[in-house]
Structures are given as structure tokens and as C-alpha cells.
Design an enzyme around this catalytic site. Structure first.
Site, PDB file in Angstrom:
ATOM      1  CG  HIS A   1      -2.149  -0.861   1.023  1.00  0.00           C
ATOM      2  ND1 HIS A   1      -2.141  -2.218   1.246  1.00  0.00           N
ATOM      3  CD2 HIS A   1      -3.411  -0.557   0.611  1.00  0.00           C
ATOM      4  CE1 HIS A   1      -3.338  -2.705   0.992  1.00  0.00           C
ATOM      5  NE2 HIS A   1      -4.126  -1.734   0.596  1.00  0.00           N
ATOM      6  N   GLY A   2       2.068   1.201   0.441  1.00  0.00           N
ATOM      7  CA  GLY A   2       2.879   2.408   0.429  1.00  0.00           C
ATOM      8  C   GLY A   2       4.239   2.201   1.058  1.00  0.00           C
TER       9      GLY A   2
END
Length: 459
Positions: free
Chosen positions: A319-320
Site C-alpha cells: 500500500h505504500g
């Protein structure tokens, strides 16, 4: 160019559909490929080459896997595909994160990259990887047509924000698609409902969250903190699920039937159920290509726990490139292990309303971890649970101002109007009129240039 923009709605989409429908059957995939390149290049003219490289590279890998009979050669192709695809994703998404931490830990001065994250790279990388892996496993035949395969990779409805569509799920549709009036009508309905979820609900709740986020956390009243995170909890659901609805709707207009990506996750009665309903294409991807190959549930408990740890560490990190995403993934790893091995029986015996409160509470805490930098997570949680400073006239003001959207979002997220939105059936004149009104309201909102964020840039 995002779906919730006037440019897409009233320029690109009508032209794209017209050109696509008038194209002869034999070149429809080529037309779709060119249209998708234009769509992508509009926002990422520099990085369209990266997506093209991924398409060409894994198309060739698929052909090689079909050609080679020796196991070692086929394994070499698969390993090369994994290394190159993950390498590209790592360089653009995680390179600066690693360099920053190496510089901090070892007092180095390695220069960071100035390149931005290519739009949608996390999604199309997973799609091309799943193709190569499935061909290697013998679960699907490699594509004989570069344009068929490239249309799959670059398909604009799901290119920049999912759902993650596996080639195995649509390869037959690349040759034979459903262009019936009922299917196209359902696609239009699904698209408009998704557009309304994004523009009329998610954006309004995002406004509220942005207002509260701008305030100093140290002096934030508990009621304001809860109001903010509840607004974000609803915003992220309506934004993500709204985009998925639009993608599914656009797919239907083009003759494709994409799998569902959200199934009312906020009605869940356990964290396990939540992850069967939230971002389903991502959960299935990690299950099929990480968890099960590691051994899944077929191994002893300590190894199962290790498999879950690896899967959820990677899920969070996907996700990041920041520690809060890793922490978020490990938070869910911990909850899932506890549900599976510690209090499964007790949870099963609890009343449904208790199970629902338990799940929603933990999901809300999870969104705090997801949204805030690691250094800010503690202070925000402290503000949430500082009930001595609960009352706030400011919170009451914003509750009155945005109360309608909070109530509407809550009711719809809990499954109200589920059949209206998701069920495929013949539309009545009343529903057609309602869809038209929604489209007018969306257009008016976009013309007024109200808050319209694109949450997928970080992915």
C-alpha cells in the site's frame, strides 16, 4: 484523467465508446489498447513506456513458457519475470524509502531518486505477474496475440486503481464478449452509482476529514477526533468501492465482466470476514500467489503463523513505502492470528451486534494506523480516547453541517439499497430517471470545483 472528472465523462468516454463500438470485432482489442494508452498517457506521458515494457516483457515470457518444455528453462523464465517486475516496482515505489533509511541508520549520503511513482504501477505489475505465474502453472494458455494481451494489461477501466484483474478470469472474454443491451445497461447503472458514491458522498466526507485533519492534534477534542476518523472510514470505503463500481460498470460497457472488489465490508462480524469483503481482488492475489505457495493452512501452526506474517507484511508494504503501512499490515496479521488461534470460539458465540461493534471498532483503529505517519498515530489515538476532553461545540457544528452525509454514508455502507445497486435486472423508468438525476447532481458538483481528491496516487 480520472473517472470523476468532466473531461472523462463528457469528452473521453463518449468518444472512446463510439470508436470502440464501431470497430470491427477483429480489431476491438487493438482499439481498446490504443484508447487505454491515450487515457494513461494523458496523465503519465513519460511513464507510458514503463507500462508498455511490462506488457511486451511478460507477453514474451508467456510465449517462452509455452515454447519451453524443460522445467529448468521454464523456471528461469518465471524467475526472470518476477525479478524484473518486482525490480521495477521496487525502484519506483520503494527505492527512496530504502535509501532514506540506509542514510539514517549508517550516516550515509546516498542520493534519492527524483522520479515520481508511475500511476497504477502496483496494479498492472500484479496483473502481469499473475499472468506469467498462471501460464507457468499451466492454469491458462499464453496469449497468441500481443494486442489481446496488451488490451488486458492496459485496459483503462481498471488500469490506475484496480480491481486487480487476473488474465485467467477474462481471457475468454478477450475473444468473445457480451454486448447485449441488458449487460450494457447494467454497466451504465453500475458506473453512475459508483460515480455518485465517489463525488456525492466520498468527496463530501473527505471535506470534513480534511477540515479536522488540518487542526492541531494536541488540542483536538475527543469528539472531533472521532468525527474525523469516522468521516475518513466512510470516505475511503465510498472512494474505493465507488471507483470499483465505475470500473465494473465500464467493463460491462466494453463487454467484460470483472469480479467484485467490495462486498459491503462494514457489515462484517469479524476481521476475517472483513478481509473477505474489502479489496477482494488484492486479498485473492496475495492468497493465490503468496500465502498458498508458502504452504497456506496445510502446514503446522507455527508455519501457518509465519505464512500469515509474510503475507500481511507484504500486503501492508504494497500500500505504500512507509512504516505506517507496514504497521497496518502487521496490525491485521495480529488480529487475524488472534481470531484464528486464540478466541475464535468465544467470538463465534458472541451476539451478532457485539461482533459487529468489535469489528468496526478495530477497523476504525486500523484506519488511524493506515492514514497517519507513525509519529502521529499515538497522539491521534490519545486524542480519540481522551474522554475528559470529549465535548466540543466545534464538533457539534460540523456534525450539523455534514450530518446528512455521515448518516447517508453509514446507512449505505451497511447494505441499504444493496439490491438496487448491485443486482442485475431490467431497469424501470423510475430508476432510469433516478440515475439521470444522480448524473446531473454529479455534474453540478464537478462544475462547482468542489473537493475531488484522487486517493490512488500513493499506490
Amino acid at each position: 484523467m480520472v473517472f470523476s472528472s468532466l473531461l472523462f465523462l463528457y469528452v473521453f468516454l463518449p468518444i472512446a465508446l463510439f470508436l470502440y463500438y464501431i470497430s470491427p470485432e477483429k480489431i476491438k482489442n487493438f482499439t481498446l489498447f490504443i484508447l487505454s494508452l491515450i487515457f494513461y498517457a494523458w496523465g503519465e506521458p513519460i511513464y507510458v513506456g514503463i507500462m508498455l515494457f511490462s506488457s511486451v516483457f511478460d507477453y514474451c515470457n508467456g510465449r517462452l513458457l509455452n515454447k519451453f518444455k524443460e522445467d529448468w528453462k521454464r523456471k528461469a523464465v518465471l524467475i526472470l519475470s518476477v525479478i524484473v517486475n518486482i525490480g521495477l516496482l521496487f525502484f519506483f515505489k520503494y527505492y527512496n524509502f530504502v535509501i532514506d533509511n540506509l542514510n539514517y541508520l549508517f550516516y550515509l549520503n546516498i542520493s534519492a531518486s527524483t522520479l515520481t511513482l508511475p500511476l497504477g504501477i502496483s496494479f498492472y505489475t500484479f496483473q502481469t505477474l499473475s499472468y506469467t505465474i498462471d501460464v507457468y502453472r499451466g492454469e491458462v494458455e499464453a496469449s497468441n496475440s500481443f494486442f489481446d494481451y496488451s488490451a488486458y494489461v492496459a485496459m483503462f477501466p481498471q488500469l490506475v486503481a484496480g480491481p486487480i484483474v487476473r488474465y485467467i478470469d477474462i481471457y475468454n472474454q478477450l475473444k468473445n464478449r457480451d454486448f447485449s443491451d441488458s449487460s450494457i445497461a447494467y454497466g451504465i447503472k453500475r458506473f453512475v452509482y459508483g460515480l455518485a458514491k465517489k463525488v456525492l458522498i466520498a468527496n463530501k466526507l473527505g471535506e470534513l476529514y480534511k477540515i479536522i485533519l488540518a487542526k492541531e492534534v494536541a488540542g483536538l477534542a475527543s469528539s472531533m477526533a472521532w468525527l474525523g476518523i469516522i468521516a475518513f472510514t466512510l470516505q475511503i470505503y465510498f472512494d474505493f468501492s465507488g471507483y470499483s463500481d465505475m470500473a465494473i460498470g465500464l467493463g460491462r460497457m466494453l463487454g467484460f465482466d470483472f469480479l467484485e472488489n467490495f462486498n459491503f465490508p462494514y457489515i462484517s462480524k469479524s476481521i476475517t470476514e472483513f478481509w473477505r469483503r474489502w479489496h477482494m481482488s488484492l486479498s485473492l492475489w496475495f492468497r493465490n500467489y503468496v500465502y498458498i505457495p508458502l504452504g497456506g493452512n496445510r502446514v503446522k501452526v507455527p508455519r501457518q503463523i509465519l505464512n500469515l506474517f509474510i503475507t500481511w507484511f507484504l500486503t501492508g508494504f504494497w500500500h505504500g513505502a512507509d512504516f505506517n503501512f507496514i504497521l497496518w499490515g502487521l496490525y491485521y496479521f495480529t488480529l487475524l492470528v488472534l481470531e484464528k488461534f486464540v478466541y475464535a470460539k468465544a467470538l463465534d458465540k458472541a451476539p451478532n451486534f457485539i461482533k459487529h461493534i468489535y469489528t468496526i471498532f478495530l477497523v476504525i483503529i486500523g484506519w488511524v494506523i493506515f492514514e497517519f505517519k507513525v509519529a502521529d498515530i499515538g497522539p491521534f489515538l490519545k486524542a480519540m480516547f481522551n474522554f475528559k476532553n470529549f465535548a466540543s461545540s466545534e464538533a457539534l457544528f460540523y456534525l450539523k453541517e455534514y450530518g446528512f452525509y455521515l448518516v447517508l454514508g453509514t446507512v449505505l455502507s451497511l447494505g441499504a439499497c444493496k439490491k438496487l445497486i448491485c443486482k442485475e435486472r431490467k431497469m424501470t423508468y423510475l430508476e432510469i430517471a433516478f440515475l439521470f438525476i444522480l448524473l446531473i447532481l454529479v455534474t453540478m458538483s464537478l462544475i462547482s470545483e468542489s473537493y475531488n481528491p484522487f486517493l490512488y496516487f500513493r499506490f
